[in-house]
Write an enzyme that holds these catalytic residues in place. Structure first.
Site, PDB file in Angstrom:
ATOM      1  N   ASN A  62      26.841 -52.082 123.322  1.00  0.00           N
ATOM      2  CA  ASN A  62      25.918 -51.095 122.761  1.00  0.00           C
ATOM      3  C   ASN A  62      26.664 -50.029 121.974  1.00  0.00           C
ATOM      4  O   ASN A  62      27.748 -49.590 122.361  1.00  0.00           O
ATOM      5  CB  ASN A  62      24.988 -50.488 123.822  1.00  0.00           C
ATOM      6  N   GLU A  64      25.891 -46.427 120.343  1.00  0.00           N
ATOM      7  CA  GLU A  64      24.922 -45.326 120.282  1.00  0.00           C
ATOM      8  C   GLU A  64      25.201 -44.423 119.091  1.00  0.00           C
ATOM      9  O   GLU A  64      26.208 -44.576 118.386  1.00  0.00           O
ATOM     10  CB  GLU A  64      24.954 -44.558 121.613  1.00  0.00           C
ATOM     11  N   CYS A  73      21.430 -51.994 120.840  1.00  0.00           N
ATOM     12  CA  CYS A  73      21.783 -52.629 122.109  1.00  0.00           C
ATOM     13  C   CYS A  73      22.878 -53.683 121.914  1.00  0.00           C
ATOM     14  O   CYS A  73      23.002 -54.293 120.842  1.00  0.00           O
ATOM     15  CB  CYS A  73      20.571 -53.343 122.695  1.00  0.00           C
ATOM     16  N   GLU A  75      23.064 -56.720 123.099  1.00  0.00           N
ATOM     17  CA  GLU A  75      22.569 -58.081 122.835  1.00  0.00           C
ATOM     18  C   GLU A  75      22.349 -58.305 121.346  1.00  0.00           C
ATOM     19  O   GLU A  75      22.663 -59.369 120.803  1.00  0.00           O
ATOM     20  CB  GLU A  75      21.236 -58.303 123.567  1.00  0.00           C
ATOM     21  N   CYS A 112      16.498 -55.800 127.282  1.00  0.00           N
ATOM     22  CA  CYS A 112      15.249 -55.069 127.002  1.00  0.00           C
ATOM     23  C   CYS A 112      14.306 -55.935 126.156  1.00  0.00           C
ATOM     24  O   CYS A 112      14.706 -56.971 125.598  1.00  0.00           O
ATOM     25  CB  CYS A 112      15.543 -53.750 126.309  1.00  0.00           C
TER      26      CYS A 112
HETATM   27  N1  THU Z   1      20.957 -51.127 126.185  1.00  0.00           N
HETATM   28  C1  THU Z   1      21.495 -52.328 125.805  1.00  0.00           C
HETATM   29  O1  THU Z   1      22.579 -52.385 125.208  1.00  0.00           O
HETATM   30  N2  THU Z   1      20.787 -53.447 126.089  1.00  0.00           N
HETATM   31  C2  THU Z   1      19.574 -53.467 126.722  1.00  0.00           C
HETATM   32  O2  THU Z   1      18.983 -54.533 126.860  1.00  0.00           O
HETATM   33  C3  THU Z   1      19.004 -52.233 127.233  1.00  0.00           C
HETATM   34  C4  THU Z   1      19.712 -50.979 126.898  1.00  0.00           C
HETATM   35  C5  THU Z   1      21.684 -49.911 125.839  1.00  0.00           C
HETATM   36  C6  THU Z   1      20.996 -49.043 124.842  1.00  0.00           C
HETATM   37  C7  THU Z   1      21.572 -47.677 125.164  1.00  0.00           C
HETATM   38  O3  THU Z   1      22.810 -47.541 124.463  1.00  0.00           O
HETATM   39  C8  THU Z   1      21.864 -47.745 126.650  1.00  0.00           C
HETATM   40  O4  THU Z   1      21.869 -49.121 126.994  1.00  0.00           O
HETATM   41  C9  THU Z   1      20.849 -47.025 127.519  1.00  0.00           C
HETATM   42  O5  THU Z   1      19.558 -47.430 127.235  1.00  0.00           O
END
Ligand code: THU
Length: 160
Positions: A62, A64, A73, A75, A112
Site C-alpha cells: 500500500n 498512502e 491498496c 492488491e 477490500c
Molecule cells: N489497504 C490495502 O492495502 N488493502 C486492502 O485490501 C485494504 C486496505 C490499505 C489501504 C490503507 O493504506 C491502509 O491499508 C489502511 O486502510
C-alpha cells in the site's frame, strides 16, 4: 418467486508452514513487500505478491498519500504492476499479508471490496481463477480458490 443461495467455501491453514512450498515462497515475497509499504497515516501495512503463469512473481504494497484518497491498496499496486509490465500473462495466485505497525495482527485480513472488483476484471479476462491466500502478520492463512468466490454477482465487462 425463486430463491438463489450463494455459498462460498474457504480453506483455512493453521500457518504458512502448512501451505504448499510454492505458496510459502509467494507469501514470503508478500511479507517482504509489506515491510516496504508506505503507510505513515494508517500505520497499517499490506503486502501482495502475484504468481504469474510465466514463473515471475510481481509484488506490491500500500502506498498512502497526504491527500488520503490518492493512495492505493497493495492488491491493486501489485495487480496494476502485473497488468502494466506483463500484459496477457495469467495471474495464478495472489498472497496477501496485512498488519498494524503498532501490534502483531493475527487475524487473516481479506482484500477490500474495491480490490476485489479490480482483481475480478483480470480473472474474468483471463478465463481462469486467481487463487487468493490471505493472512495477518502471523497466524492462520485463508485460501479462496477464486476472486469471484469473495465477490459474487460481480459487475464485469460482459455487461457493457
Ligand atoms: N489497504 C490495502 O492495502 N488493502 C486492502 O485490501 C485494504 C486496505 C490499505 C489501504 C490503507 O493504506 C491502509 O491499508 C489502511 O486502510
Amino acid at each position: 418467486m425463486k430463491k438463489i443461495k450463494i455459498e462460498t467455501e474457504l480453506e483455512v491453514f493453521e500457518s504458512v508452514s502448512n501451505l504448499p512450498d510454492s505458496i510459502q515462497e509467494l507469501m514470503n515475497k508478500a511479507h517482504e513487500a509489506r515491510n516496504n509499504a508506505y503507510a505513515p497515516y494508517s500505520h497499517f501495512k499490506v503486502g501482495a505478491a502475484i504468481a504469474l503463469e510465466n514463473g515471475e512473481i510481481v509484488t506490491g504494497n500500500n502506498q498512502e498519500n497526504a491527500a488520503f484518497p490518492s493512495g492505493l491498496c497493495a492488491e491493486r499496486v501489485a495487480a496494476f504492476n502485473a497488468g502494466a509490465n506483463n500484459p496477457n500473462v495469467k495471474m495464478l495466485a495472489m498472497a496477501l499479508t496485512a498488519g498494524s505497525v503498532q501490534h502483531k495482527t493475527k487475524v487473516p485480513i481479506p482484500p477490500c471490496g474495491a480490490c476485489r472488483q479490480s482483481l475480478a476484471e483480470y480473472e474474468v479476462n483471463q478465463e481462469q481463477p486467481i487463487a487468493l491466500y490471505f493472512m495477518g502478520a502471523t497466524g492462520k492463512v485463508v485460501k479462496s480458490k477464486s476472486v469471484q468466490d469473495l465477490l459474487p454477482l460481480i459487475f464485469d465487462n460482459t455487461y457493457l
